[in-house]
Design an enzyme around this catalytic site. Structure first.
Site, PDB file in Angstrom:
ATOM      1  N   ASP A  33       0.809  -1.222   0.000  1.00 16.02           N
ATOM      2  CA  ASP A  33       0.000   0.000   0.000  1.00 16.02           C
ATOM      3  C   ASP A  33       0.841   1.270   0.000  1.00 16.02           C
ATOM      4  OD1 ASP A  33      -2.333  -1.669   0.285  1.00 16.02           O
ATOM      5  OD2 ASP A  33      -1.740  -1.919   2.370  1.00 16.02           O
TER       6      ASP A  33
ATOM      7  N   LYS B 120       2.127   2.560  -5.096  1.00 21.91           N
ATOM      8  CA  LYS B 120       2.937   2.214  -6.282  1.00 21.91           C
ATOM      9  C   LYS B 120       2.210   2.573  -7.575  1.00 21.91           C
ATOM     10  CE  LYS B 120       2.861  -1.998  -4.629  1.00 21.91           C
ATOM     11  NZ  LYS B 120       2.635  -2.074  -3.196  1.00 21.91           N
TER      12      LYS B 120
ATOM     13  N   GLY C 212      -4.692  -3.952  -3.917  1.00 24.09           N
ATOM     14  CA  GLY C 212      -5.823  -3.043  -4.088  1.00 24.09           C
ATOM     15  C   GLY C 212      -5.375  -1.665  -4.517  1.00 24.09           C
ATOM     16  N   HIS C 213      -5.990  -1.174  -5.579  1.00 20.94           N
ATOM     17  CA  HIS C 213      -5.686   0.189  -6.012  1.00 20.94           C
ATOM     18  C   HIS C 213      -7.005   0.913  -6.210  1.00 20.94           C
ATOM     19  CE1 HIS C 213      -1.702  -1.212  -7.045  1.00 20.94           C
ATOM     20  NE2 HIS C 213      -2.222  -2.127  -7.823  1.00 20.94           N
TER      21      HIS C 213
ATOM     22  N   GLN D 288       1.837  -6.027  -3.453  1.00 18.10           N
ATOM     23  CA  GLN D 288       2.237  -6.193  -2.050  1.00 18.10           C
ATOM     24  C   GLN D 288       3.644  -5.606  -1.850  1.00 18.10           C
ATOM     25  OE1 GLN D 288       1.054  -9.538  -3.458  1.00 18.10           O
ATOM     26  NE2 GLN D 288      -0.878  -8.543  -3.071  1.00 18.10           N
TER      27      GLN D 288
HETATM   28  P1  IMP Z   1      -2.868 -12.885   1.611  1.00 14.38           P
HETATM   29  O1  IMP Z   1      -1.970 -12.297   0.571  1.00 14.38           O
HETATM   30  O2  IMP Z   1      -4.315 -12.573   1.376  1.00 14.38           O
HETATM   31  O3  IMP Z   1      -2.609 -14.336   1.834  1.00 14.38           O
HETATM   32  O4  IMP Z   1      -2.512 -12.174   3.013  1.00 14.38           O
HETATM   33  C1  IMP Z   1      -1.257 -12.338   3.653  1.00 14.38           C
HETATM   34  C2  IMP Z   1      -0.824 -11.049   4.338  1.00 14.38           C
HETATM   35  O5  IMP Z   1      -0.457 -10.098   3.345  1.00 14.38           O
HETATM   36  C3  IMP Z   1      -1.912 -10.392   5.184  1.00 14.38           C
HETATM   37  O6  IMP Z   1      -1.301  -9.766   6.284  1.00 14.38           O
HETATM   38  C4  IMP Z   1      -2.487  -9.337   4.255  1.00 14.38           C
HETATM   39  O7  IMP Z   1      -3.095  -8.283   4.950  1.00 14.38           O
HETATM   40  C5  IMP Z   1      -1.241  -8.908   3.529  1.00 14.38           C
HETATM   41  N1  IMP Z   1      -1.498  -8.372   2.197  1.00 14.38           N
HETATM   42  C6  IMP Z   1      -1.800  -9.048   1.079  1.00 14.38           C
HETATM   43  N2  IMP Z   1      -1.947  -8.207   0.042  1.00 14.38           N
HETATM   44  C7  IMP Z   1      -1.692  -6.983   0.497  1.00 14.38           C
HETATM   45  C8  IMP Z   1      -1.646  -5.681  -0.120  1.00 14.38           C
HETATM   46  O8  IMP Z   1      -1.839  -5.500  -1.334  1.00 14.38           O
HETATM   47  N3  IMP Z   1      -1.343  -4.650   0.713  1.00 14.38           N
HETATM   48  C9  IMP Z   1      -1.069  -4.821   2.023  1.00 14.38           C
HETATM   49  N4  IMP Z   1      -1.103  -5.997   2.638  1.00 14.38           N
HETATM   50  C10 IMP Z   1      -1.403  -7.065   1.878  1.00 14.38           C
END
Ligand code: IMP
Length: 431
Positions: free
Chosen positions: A13, A16, A40-41, A228
């Protein structure tokens, strides 16, 4: 040959998408190489707002070819929803989108499996609930994974589902805890549904590795969009509180079939502070109550997850962590985002080291159980009052803000190439 990677150096977040947007005009392809609909954007275009989690943000630029590389896990209903959302907002999605036939497919049983694990107590990760982890598990487990290209062969797909779904049902039933009956799935119903999705997605499914390799041969330029942050990288992040893919640029070669040596510029993106969603250690977290600095930054920075709406955890800038990820990423420069959010604070803290078991350390212990024991050591700098959102050049910034950015640059040993003071393109200052 010119390929750029835009990668977040914190826990995600970092905004980017804005940097990809700024650099987009210099490139021909925009490519995602990891993750899925967990990113998420939110993109605001005049009076239109688009929420994308799977499509590369570059999809909004008609001259760019957007590519979903083989390293992603794709939930077809979500992909179709995003395509539909863009089309109804007047954005063209057609030949400008390509989806790798080697992406793994997320099915509803992946989400159910994740729900059962995350609600089962014990060591939960705090995931986004999008089925990401279970789908990657099936990918590396090999016997239960289904790739996008397989959706195009109906008989084959039905056969695969017939053997996979009953096994998944048994796993889900075994994982379920509590009074709620676990959801069970029917292979035929899933087959019917996914064959419809396959029809709609067929025009986009292709061998994207070849597409990109041919593009490079023809002198095209690629921008890679890391999803991420680097601290969520499966190998180098704060394991086990990470995502299930390689978010660092190391993921590019495997995640889209372009040899690593083609990436010539790596832009690391950081926020002027730190945020994290989900569980896991966060040494500089500002857990200082409803009237504290953490809550103030959360409110001003609108720090709520785009995918899940969860409030993001907020903390001071952590140089130890970013030095670690910048080295892993091979960052050539950093862009500092959301600097405007820090206006009005009397004093700013920067974490320059940790204390663990009475010793000072300057390196980052990425294992969560060790990081959990680290106490941050801070240096402080004076803050500034001025609202920065209308600053457009370096000389518009107050001296304290410039000193803060300079100090980050000095401590990181990296050039800060841009400072962002708001979501609009114009709210960007070259440094
Ligand atoms: P998962 O990717 O849904 O398996 O989540 C694993 C961890 O990565 C969790 O703590 C999520 O909140 C975090 N996470 C996954 N995608 C994002 C993102 O795009 N931004 C911030 N945190 C993320």
């Amino acid at each position: 040959m010119s390929c750029t990677c835009v990668v977040g150096l914190q826990w995600g977040d970092e905004a980017k998408g804005k940097i990809v947007d700024l650099l987009g005009n210099e490139h021909d392809f925009v490519v995602r190489y990891n993750g899925g609909a967990n990113a998420g954007h939110t993109i605001v275009w005049g009076d239109r707002t688009f929420k994308l989690s799977l499509l590369p943000t570059g999809i909004l630029k008609p001259h760019l070819r957007s590519v979903i590389g083989n390293g992603l896990v794709v939930y077809p209903p979500r992909l179709l929803e995003e395509i539909g959302q863009l089309r109804s907002g007047g954005i063209n999605v057609g030949a400008n989108l390509a989806v790798s036939d080697h992406c793994h497919v997320i099915f509803p049983y992946h989400m159910e499996e994740e729900r059962a694990v995350e609600q089962g107590g014990g060591a939960v990760i705090g995931t986004t609930g999008r089925g990401i982890g279970p789908c990657y598990q099936d990918k590396v487990g090999r016997t239960g994974g289904i790739r996008m290209g397989e959706l195009l062969y109906p008989e084959h797909l039905r056969e695969r589902l017939k053997s996979i779904v009953p096994r998944k049902n048994r796993i889900i039933a075994a994982l379920a805890t509590g009074p709620e009956k676990p959801r069970q799935f029917d292979a035929n119903e899933i087959g019917d549904e996914y064959l419809k999705h396959a029809d709609a997605l067929k025009p986009y499914i292709t061998d994207t590795a070849k597409l990109l390799q041919d593009g490079l041969k023809a002198g095209k330029k690629i921008i890679f969009e890391g999803a991420q942050g680097s601290l969520l990288d499966i190998d180098h992040g704060t394991y086990p509180y990470v995502t299930s893919s390689n978010s660092l640029p190391g993921g590019i070669a495997n995640g889209c079939g372009i040899p690593a040596r083609n990436v010539t510029r790596i832009v690391g993106v950081v926020k002027a502070y730190t945020t994290r969603v989900g569980k896991g250690p966060f040494p500089t977290e500002l857990d200082d109550g409803p009237n504290g600095i953490g809550e103030r930054i959360r409110k001003i920075g609108r720090e709520y997850g785009t995918v899940t709406g969860r409030p993001r955890r907020v903390g001071w800038f952590d140089v130890v962590a970013v030095r670690y990820t910048a080295a892993l990423a091979g960052a050539d420069e950093v862009t500092v985002m959301l600097l405007d959010v820090l206006s009005g604070l009397k004093e700013l803290a920067i974490c320059t080291g940790y204390q663990i078991d009475g010793r000072r350390i300057d390196s980052f212990p990425s294992d969560a159980f060790l990081l959990q024991r680290c106490k941050p050591l801070y240096e402080t700098l004076p803050g500034w009052e001025m609202d920065l959102t209308s600053a457009r050049k370096k000389s518009d910034l107050p001296i304290e803000a410039l000193k803060y950015v300079d100090r980050l640059s000095e401590l990181l040993g990296l050039r800060v190439s841009l400072v962002s003071v708001g979501p609009d393109r114009e709210q960007s200052i070259s440094i």
